[in-house]
Design an enzyme around this catalytic site. Structure first.
Site, PDB file in Angstrom:
ATOM      1  N   GLU A  49       2.986  -4.259  -5.661  1.00  0.00           N
ATOM      2  CA  GLU A  49       2.615  -4.730  -7.066  1.00  0.00           C
ATOM      3  C   GLU A  49       3.358  -3.838  -8.027  1.00  0.00           C
ATOM      4  O   GLU A  49       3.244  -2.608  -8.135  1.00  0.00           O
ATOM      5  CB  GLU A  49       1.130  -4.260  -7.301  1.00  0.00           C
ATOM      6  CG  GLU A  49       0.550  -4.786  -8.524  1.00  0.00           C
ATOM      7  CD  GLU A  49      -0.961  -4.735  -8.697  1.00  0.00           C
ATOM      8  OE1 GLU A  49      -1.762  -5.598  -9.294  1.00  0.00           O
ATOM      9  OE2 GLU A  49      -1.268  -3.924  -8.151  1.00  0.00           O
ATOM     10  N   ASP A  60      -5.643  -0.389 -18.439  1.00  0.00           N
ATOM     11  CA  ASP A  60      -5.106   1.164 -17.555  1.00  0.00           C
ATOM     12  C   ASP A  60      -5.529   2.264 -18.310  1.00  0.00           C
ATOM     13  O   ASP A  60      -5.605   2.562 -19.370  1.00  0.00           O
ATOM     14  CB  ASP A  60      -3.354   0.956 -17.535  1.00  0.00           C
ATOM     15  CG  ASP A  60      -3.164  -0.267 -16.772  1.00  0.00           C
ATOM     16  OD1 ASP A  60      -3.442  -0.228 -15.598  1.00  0.00           O
ATOM     17  OD2 ASP A  60      -2.491  -0.803 -17.462  1.00  0.00           O
ATOM     18  N   TYR A 175      -7.950 -10.162  -7.205  1.00  0.00           N
ATOM     19  CA  TYR A 175      -8.070  -8.854  -7.639  1.00  0.00           C
ATOM     20  C   TYR A 175      -9.353  -8.382  -7.835  1.00  0.00           C
ATOM     21  O   TYR A 175      -9.696  -8.857  -9.331  1.00  0.00           O
ATOM     22  CB  TYR A 175      -6.881  -8.363  -8.430  1.00  0.00           C
ATOM     23  CG  TYR A 175      -6.847  -6.775  -8.546  1.00  0.00           C
ATOM     24  CD1 TYR A 175      -7.554  -5.981  -8.811  1.00  0.00           C
ATOM     25  CD2 TYR A 175      -5.491  -6.668  -8.448  1.00  0.00           C
ATOM     26  CE1 TYR A 175      -7.401  -4.837  -8.855  1.00  0.00           C
ATOM     27  CE2 TYR A 175      -5.320  -5.173  -8.796  1.00  0.00           C
ATOM     28  CZ  TYR A 175      -6.145  -4.318  -8.839  1.00  0.00           C
ATOM     29  OH  TYR A 175      -5.886  -2.914  -8.988  1.00  0.00           O
TER      30      TYR A 175
END
Length: 278
Positions: A49, A60, A175
């Site tokens: 990834e 993030d 995911y």
């Protein structure tokens, strides 16, 4: 079947959990990333990834935010990331690559242009963090036409109807974000994962990968009990931040960190196989 789907399907048939490491492209410099990618494959990565650096990576935490800042300061662009993938493919034509990023850089390049260039470079899947389920029908067909799997995120707060809508547009794998928070957080409640993953599996046959919070070999082994794939990011990006000035030392650190997780996952997979045979 795409290279990504084929790899994950083969692993599932073997009873093995996929290991998917993440690095931010261009951190600490554009000419470092391809070497890091090869080192991760050597350490046991099944899928890579690769993060496309963005100025506002809202999903993030500080570790990957810092990586994005360093990569952008070094002049990394989306076009540059695709060039890195092309270079990686000169030596490795087998390992699937998923680009992870945000819509803005793709929109600036143009969705069709991006899809065509990504496919030509050797990208297999694209995870667009801020693409909503409502936007997906406008984006996914273009990715599909270029042979790119649209990997989609599902969070612990996602309701049943929305899970179904997300899965309907997804490709490659789902995911699953393991907790409410950003990448790099310390909290990982493995005991709650099984129920959440079963909710997703009721809506799709795609493999389910778990990320956000996997930082140790024990974390990775625990997650592998219930998930089809384990994603590790911040633990690796920290190694790059610590050793980045020394490329050889960085590659050694990445290999050591990931190979320890690979061993822990493989041991857990073996234990589960033996338990099923008993």
């Amino acid at each position: 079947m795409s290279r990504l789907a084929s790899r994950l399907n083969d692993l599932r048939e073997q009873g093995r959990t996929a290991l998917i490491p993440y690095v931010t492209a261009g951190d600490p410099a554009p000419d470092a990333t391809v070497g890091f990618m090869h080192a991760l494959v050597e350490a046991g990565a099944d899928v890579l990834e690769v993060g496309v650096p963005f100025s506002d990576p809202m999903a993030d935490g500080p570790v990957i935010q810092g990586a994005c800042e360093r990569a952008l300061a070094a002049g990394t662009s989306l076009s540059g990331v695709l060039e890195m993938v092309t270079e990686f493919r000169e030596r490795d034509t087998e390992t699937p690559i998923v680009l992870m990023g945000y819509l803005n850089p793709i929109d600036r390049l143009g969705l069709e242009t991006f899809a065509q260039r990504a496919s030509q470079a050797g990208v297999d899947g694209v995870l667009i963090v801020d693409m909503t389920a409502e936007e997906a029908p406008d984006v996914v067909p273009t990715l599909d036409a270029a042979g790119l799997d649209a990997v989609c995120l599902i969070a612990p707060t996602t309701g049943e109807a929305r899970i179904e809508k997300i899965c309907a547009n997804a490709g490659g794998f789902i995911y699953y974000v393991s907790f409410k928070g950003v990448t790099g957080s310390a909290s990982l409640d493995v005991s709650s994962l099984a129920t959440s993953i079963e909710r997703i599996r009721a809506k799709t046959e795609l493999p389910v990968a778990v990320g956000f919070g996997v930082s140790t070999p024990q974390n990775a082994a625990d997650v592998s009990q219930v998930a089809d794939a384990v994603v590790v990011g911040s633990a690796l990006v920290r190694q790059i931040a610590e050793h980045g000035a020394d490329r050889d030392a960085t590659q050694r650190a990445l290999r050591d960190t990931l190979s320890a997780m690979r061993r822990a996952i493989d041991e857990q997979d073996t234990t589960q196989k033996e338990a099923r045979r008993a």
